[in-house]
Motif scaffolding. Sequence first.
Motif, mmCIF file in Angstrom:
data_model
loop_
_atom_site.group_PDB
_atom_site.id
_atom_site.type_symbol
_atom_site.label_atom_id
_atom_site.label_comp_id
_atom_site.label_asym_id
_atom_site.label_seq_id
_atom_site.Cartn_x
_atom_site.Cartn_y
_atom_site.Cartn_z
ATOM 1 N N LEU A 292 0.705 -1.278 -0.057
ATOM 2 C CA LEU A 292 0.010 -0.027 0.019
ATOM 3 C C LEU A 292 0.764 1.183 0.159
ATOM 4 O O LEU A 292 1.533 1.551 1.167
ATOM 5 C CB LEU A 292 -1.040 0.007 1.314
ATOM 6 C CG LEU A 292 -1.652 1.422 1.453
ATOM 7 C CD1 LEU A 292 -2.803 1.689 0.477
ATOM 8 C CD2 LEU A 292 -2.327 1.205 2.895
ATOM 9 N N ARG A 294 -0.004 5.077 0.067
ATOM 10 C CA ARG A 294 -1.154 5.943 0.223
ATOM 11 C C ARG A 294 -0.644 7.258 -0.500
ATOM 12 O O ARG A 294 0.043 8.105 0.115
ATOM 13 C CB ARG A 294 -1.251 6.178 1.744
ATOM 14 C CG ARG A 294 -1.760 5.225 2.606
ATOM 15 C CD ARG A 294 -2.059 5.496 3.827
ATOM 16 N NE ARG A 294 -2.924 4.666 4.664
ATOM 17 C CZ ARG A 294 -2.605 3.566 5.405
ATOM 18 N NH1 ARG A 294 -1.397 3.473 5.810
ATOM 19 N NH2 ARG A 294 -3.702 2.936 6.323
ATOM 20 N N GLU A 296 -2.079 9.871 -1.175
ATOM 21 C CA GLU A 296 -2.746 11.197 -0.691
ATOM 22 C C GLU A 296 -1.431 11.981 0.055
ATOM 23 O O GLU A 296 -1.696 13.372 0.038
ATOM 24 C CB GLU A 296 -3.800 11.000 0.323
ATOM 25 C CG GLU A 296 -3.638 10.075 1.346
ATOM 26 C CD GLU A 296 -3.975 8.603 0.971
ATOM 27 O OE1 GLU A 296 -4.057 8.321 -0.225
ATOM 28 O OE2 GLU A 296 -4.215 7.885 1.937
ATOM 29 N N ARG A 330 -2.067 2.934 -4.337
ATOM 30 C CA ARG A 330 -3.428 3.062 -4.340
ATOM 31 C C ARG A 330 -3.708 4.624 -4.842
ATOM 32 O O ARG A 330 -2.994 5.459 -4.516
ATOM 33 C CB ARG A 330 -3.836 3.033 -2.950
ATOM 34 C CG ARG A 330 -5.186 3.687 -2.771
ATOM 35 C CD ARG A 330 -5.618 3.339 -1.056
ATOM 36 N NE ARG A 330 -5.252 4.406 -0.235
ATOM 37 C CZ ARG A 330 -5.484 4.635 0.868
ATOM 38 N NH1 ARG A 330 -6.141 3.351 1.431
ATOM 39 N NH2 ARG A 330 -5.065 5.209 1.729
ATOM 40 N N ASP A 333 -7.003 8.793 -2.166
ATOM 41 C CA ASP A 333 -7.940 8.424 -1.305
ATOM 42 C C ASP A 333 -8.060 9.769 -0.111
ATOM 43 O O ASP A 333 -7.618 9.786 0.926
ATOM 44 C CB ASP A 333 -7.586 7.389 -0.355
ATOM 45 C CG ASP A 333 -8.605 7.039 0.614
ATOM 46 O OD1 ASP A 333 -9.725 7.601 0.787
ATOM 47 O OD2 ASP A 333 -8.559 5.942 1.260
ATOM 48 N N ARG A 356 -15.615 11.104 -1.293
ATOM 49 C CA ARG A 356 -14.112 10.826 -1.074
ATOM 50 C C ARG A 356 -13.681 9.794 -1.946
ATOM 51 O O ARG A 356 -14.386 9.258 -2.663
ATOM 52 C CB ARG A 356 -14.084 10.422 0.527
ATOM 53 C CG ARG A 356 -14.809 9.138 0.971
ATOM 54 C CD ARG A 356 -14.577 8.576 2.165
ATOM 55 N NE ARG A 356 -13.161 8.154 2.115
ATOM 56 C CZ ARG A 356 -12.578 7.138 3.111
ATOM 57 N NH1 ARG A 356 -13.509 6.823 4.236
ATOM 58 N NH2 ARG A 356 -11.305 6.670 3.085
ATOM 59 N N MET A 428 -9.221 -1.992 -3.107
ATOM 60 C CA MET A 428 -9.509 -2.172 -1.756
ATOM 61 C C MET A 428 -10.861 -2.762 -1.436
ATOM 62 O O MET A 428 -11.799 -2.215 -1.885
ATOM 63 C CB MET A 428 -9.186 -1.071 -1.071
ATOM 64 C CG MET A 428 -7.723 -0.415 -1.164
ATOM 65 S SD MET A 428 -6.999 0.567 0.173
ATOM 66 C CE MET A 428 -7.515 -0.341 1.541
ATOM 67 N N GLU A 430 -13.104 -2.507 1.282
ATOM 68 C CA GLU A 430 -13.051 -1.878 2.652
ATOM 69 C C GLU A 430 -14.415 -1.246 2.935
ATOM 70 O O GLU A 430 -14.799 -0.612 3.986
ATOM 71 C CB GLU A 430 -11.894 -0.783 2.737
ATOM 72 C CG GLU A 430 -11.931 0.215 1.608
ATOM 73 C CD GLU A 430 -11.139 1.347 1.880
ATOM 74 O OE1 GLU A 430 -10.076 1.410 2.693
ATOM 75 O OE2 GLU A 430 -10.817 2.117 0.687
ATOM 76 N N THR A 452 -8.687 -3.063 6.504
ATOM 77 C CA THR A 452 -9.643 -3.403 7.648
ATOM 78 C C THR A 452 -9.837 -2.188 8.411
ATOM 79 O O THR A 452 -11.015 -2.220 9.411
ATOM 80 C CB THR A 452 -8.967 -4.451 8.706
ATOM 81 O OG1 THR A 452 -7.601 -3.827 8.740
ATOM 82 C CG2 THR A 452 -9.056 -5.709 8.033
ATOM 83 N N ASN A 453 -9.142 -1.066 8.351
ATOM 84 C CA ASN A 453 -9.435 0.252 9.130
ATOM 85 C C ASN A 453 -10.721 0.718 8.762
ATOM 86 O O ASN A 453 -11.689 1.013 9.390
ATOM 87 C CB ASN A 453 -8.489 1.166 8.809
ATOM 88 C CG ASN A 453 -6.770 0.848 8.954
ATOM 89 O OD1 ASN A 453 -6.862 -0.412 9.661
ATOM 90 N ND2 ASN A 453 -6.037 1.514 8.491
ATOM 91 N N ASP A 454 -10.876 0.762 7.474
ATOM 92 C CA ASP A 454 -12.349 1.233 7.140
ATOM 93 C C ASP A 454 -13.266 0.010 7.014
ATOM 94 O O ASP A 454 -14.672 0.385 7.434
ATOM 95 C CB ASP A 454 -12.381 1.702 5.435
ATOM 96 C CG ASP A 454 -11.908 3.221 5.701
ATOM 97 O OD1 ASP A 454 -12.377 3.901 6.496
ATOM 98 O OD2 ASP A 454 -10.974 3.573 4.728
ATOM 99 N N ARG A 464 -14.074 5.585 12.971
ATOM 100 C CA ARG A 464 -13.096 5.194 13.383
ATOM 101 C C ARG A 464 -12.127 6.054 14.380
ATOM 102 O O ARG A 464 -11.255 5.736 14.915
ATOM 103 C CB ARG A 464 -12.038 4.664 12.271
ATOM 104 C CG ARG A 464 -11.621 5.551 11.192
ATOM 105 C CD ARG A 464 -11.116 5.015 10.033
ATOM 106 N NE ARG A 464 -9.754 5.213 9.647
ATOM 107 C CZ ARG A 464 -9.060 4.923 8.655
ATOM 108 N NH1 ARG A 464 -9.796 4.422 7.586
ATOM 109 N NH2 ARG A 464 -7.860 4.935 8.479
ATOM 110 N N GLY A 502 -4.696 -2.978 5.890
ATOM 111 C CA GLY A 502 -5.238 -2.515 7.278
ATOM 112 C C GLY A 502 -4.411 -2.660 8.379
ATOM 113 O O GLY A 502 -3.495 -3.629 8.279
HETATM 114 C C1 PEP Z 1 -7.878 0.765 5.585
HETATM 115 O O1 PEP Z 1 -9.074 1.533 5.558
HETATM 116 O O2 PEP Z 1 -7.684 -0.361 6.168
HETATM 117 C C2 PEP Z 1 -6.794 1.166 4.964
HETATM 118 C C3 PEP Z 1 -5.634 0.516 4.758
HETATM 119 O O3 PEP Z 1 -6.667 2.478 4.373
HETATM 120 P P1 PEP Z 1 -6.523 3.977 5.069
HETATM 121 O O4 PEP Z 1 -6.350 3.588 6.480
HETATM 122 O O5 PEP Z 1 -5.785 4.870 4.541
HETATM 123 O O6 PEP Z 1 -8.231 4.370 4.987
#
Ligand code: PEP
Length: 570
Positions: A292, A294, A296, A330, A333, A356, A428, A430, A452-454, A464, A502
């Motif tokens: 990953l 990121r 952004e 990615r 985001d 988003r 992803m 998510e 997994t975070n999202d 979150r 995640g």
């Molecule tokens: C996630 O959502 O698990 C992820 C890896 O992306 P981010 O934390 O950047 O939203």
Amino acid sequence: MYKGTGASAGIGIGRAVIVEEKELVIKRETVTDPAAEIQRFKGALEVSMKQTEALAEDLGKRVGEKEAEILKGHIMLLSDPMLVGEIETNIQNECMNAEYAIESVCTMYADMFASMGDELMQQRATDMRDIKTRMQKVLLGVASVDIAALPAGSVIVAKDLTPSMTAGINPANVTGIITELGGRTSHSAILARALEIPAVVALGGILEQVKDGDMAVLDGTEGTVLINPDDAVLAEYQNKRDAFLKEKKDLEQYIGKPSVTKDGVSVELVGNIGKPEDVDKVLQYDGEGVGLFRTEFLFMDRDSMPTEEEQFEAYRKVAVALDGKPVIIRTLDIGGDKEIPYMGLEKDENPFLGYRAVRFCLDRKDDVYRPQLRALLRASAYGNIKIMVPLVTCIEEYRQVKALVHEIMAELDREGIAYNKNIQLGIMVETAAASLIADIFAKEVDFFSIGTNDLTQYTMSVDRGNDKVSYLYSTFNPAVLRSIKRIITCAREAGIMVGMCGEAASDPMMLPLLLAFGLNEFSMSPSAILRARKMVTQYDTRELQAVADKAMSFATTAEVENYMREFINQ
Ligand code: PEP
Ligand code: MG
């Protein structure tokens, strides 16, 4: 025990040294010769630049170029014609003394940045105050706190550390850092991690609880601080520190080893990055690629969008550094909790459910998405780049991105520009929607990476970032676990690669379950890779099936967590 934010892992034990910059007293005075005062200001400006350049050079050599960037940013601020011009105008028109002109102009900007609220702007405010103080000290002939000269075994306790103060830290003498202000991503936290000094930040009020010479103990993983603990507690933390350092050393033996389970199942252990420079850490910890990137972060900390060319350079750099290993990049985001001021995003009523990531990008094809996808395709000629689309909820979104990628490919063909014609385009997984139709997605996309975070946030309907409902936020919740298992099963049935990027991918309690479910790739913070490799080599996936079945049989998060905690500790 005091609780702040853990900003750099490890246990720090030592004598507290309160680092406080003396308040400078800046009074307004009227000068009779403004031209001479401007010369005095210019002299101080030049000395400040030289000091900062020397600090940056020293830090670049000792720690790394990336860390020195912060101070290079200060040099840019000091050479900003607008800032310098405003100070000179104040001196000229108001007959102000240089110290006061600097005070009023820099404070005005610092306050403006600080009022914008987000962490990035807070950092700009800190930088502005830092250069202000540096120039004023030169004018007043006041020496700076000499952090480089602290005695061995010092734990620095400060309101906040300016980047120039942190830059002078000698890791041989400083065993910990505690600050009242700052956050995990503030510059001093980033530096502490680069120097591998344990740090706890955002611990308001700690200066009232501690005095010079007190015994200070901090846990940079948990974010906790103890002042003058009794001997038993102190001994406990000494053991914890020794264990932390020993584990770190022991794990080095896993560098160069394959990530294969006892029964011969190979997985990929790869790194999450935010900037091209982070690749150094991936290589240091022997990551097998990047799972990953990121992107952004390339768009943050600046006033305008990075051009296609700038993005191309960044992506190419990573691809080349990884030398053929997979690099999953990615696409942008932003939105949700990630704001970029110049993008012209309005505040959404429900940012996480709003405009988003891919939704935004597909709406802004011409100025945002095309240049990014073009840069990615061009960079794909230099290594093993794969493109990943975030926050996908329906197949139409994926198809639109794919169509756009093909349009750009045709364009590159016409222009005779090289790219990887077989580049993989994945998503992803998510969102709850993507998980529920993972079987449909798996037939169309090239790979999955589970965010997994999202996924936890959207499955549990829990923001979150909201402390009040964080008790619901767990990847071990049976609903989230079922979702993860299903996504992996759908991917395996369709024969596509399935990874996870995640935070759960590096959770020791989750790893046995993910191995049992059949996850192919685990993407995590680079410093977690070797511990994961050690675990992978200790398990037999056949034996893990029963563990996974048992874990899936529980009705509550707590039961799953307790069971897995016991399992990994046995
Ligand atoms: C996630 O959502 O698990 C992820 C890896 O992306 P981010 O934390 O950047 O939203
Ligand atoms: Mg996400």
